[in-house]
Design a protein around this motif. Structure first.
Motif, PDB file in Angstrom:
ATOM      1  N   GLN A   1       5.206   8.297  -9.775  1.00  0.00           N
ATOM      2  CA  GLN A   1       5.288   7.471 -10.810  1.00  0.00           C
ATOM      3  C   GLN A   1       6.729   7.832 -11.583  1.00  0.00           C
ATOM      4  OE1 GLN A   1       2.019   8.309 -13.305  1.00  0.00           O
ATOM      5  NE2 GLN A   1       2.109   6.379 -14.271  1.00  0.00           N
TER       6      GLN A   1
ATOM      7  N   ARG B   1       2.037   3.816  -3.365  1.00  0.00           N
ATOM      8  CA  ARG B   1       1.508   4.838  -3.596  1.00  0.00           C
ATOM      9  C   ARG B   1       2.473   6.026  -3.270  1.00  0.00           C
ATOM     10  NH1 ARG B   1      -3.488   4.610  -0.532  1.00  0.00           N
ATOM     11  NH2 ARG B   1      -3.009   2.621   0.174  1.00  0.00           N
ATOM     12  N   LEU B   2       3.034   6.027  -2.434  1.00  0.00           N
ATOM     13  CA  LEU B   2       4.088   7.266  -2.138  1.00  0.00           C
ATOM     14  C   LEU B   2       5.267   7.565  -2.875  1.00  0.00           C
ATOM     15  CD1 LEU B   2       3.949   6.514   1.694  1.00  0.00           C
ATOM     16  CD2 LEU B   2       2.447   8.171   0.729  1.00  0.00           C
TER      17      LEU B   2
ATOM     18  N   LYS C   1       0.806  -1.236  -0.012  1.00  0.00           N
ATOM     19  CA  LYS C   1      -0.034  -0.010  -0.232  1.00  0.00           C
ATOM     20  C   LYS C   1       0.815   1.426   0.092  1.00  0.00           C
ATOM     21  CE  LYS C   1      -0.378  -0.367   4.965  1.00  0.00           C
ATOM     22  NZ  LYS C   1      -1.370  -0.985   5.814  1.00  0.00           N
TER      23      LYS C   1
END
Length: 128
Positions: free
Chosen positions: A25, A21-22, A18
């Motif tokens: 990209q 996401r930090l 999870k």
């Protein structure tokens, strides 16, 4: 490369996915592209041979055999997901091409990633 695999296993075991996401990209793209370059570069050596002490590109039948194996691998990776997504297409490609090479007794070189991995690790250790 082994360290990346170990980290992925640990992230999965401890359910830390999870937090991905930090990670921005562009950083993810850079990591994946760097990994692709590390894997791809040693594979170019598969299309070279030593003739009279000099390294040259494959020609003739050995070249066509290698190109056929590459085409078979790409075809499996592209087409197998249309049959089922339960088994990774890349794993099926590795197994099928291995069986073809073994079954037809095709003399090919194996890909050796360790020189590239050791070179990168050596460079990282020098910075520490």
């Amino acid at each position: 490369m082994a360290m990346a695999g170990i980290l992925q296993i640990l992230v999965g075991l401890f359910k830390l996915g999870k937090f991905i996401r930090l990670v921005p990209q562009p950083v993810m793209y850079g990591f994946v592209n760097g990994l692709a370059v590390i894997i791809f570069t040693p594979q170019l050596g598969q299309f070279k041979t030593i003739v009279n002490g000099q390294t040259t590109w494959l020609t003739g039948e050995p070249l066509w055999i290698m190109l056929g194996l590459v085409a078979l691998t790409i075809a499996i990776i592209l087409l197998f997901p249309k049959i089922t997504k339960a088994i990774p297409a890349s794993l099926v490609a590795i197994i099928v091409v291995f069986i073809v090479v073994l079954g037809f007794n095709i003399d090919i070189k194996t890909v050796e990633l360790w020189p590239a991995v050791l070179w990168i690790c050596n460079g990282l250790l020098r910075k520490v």
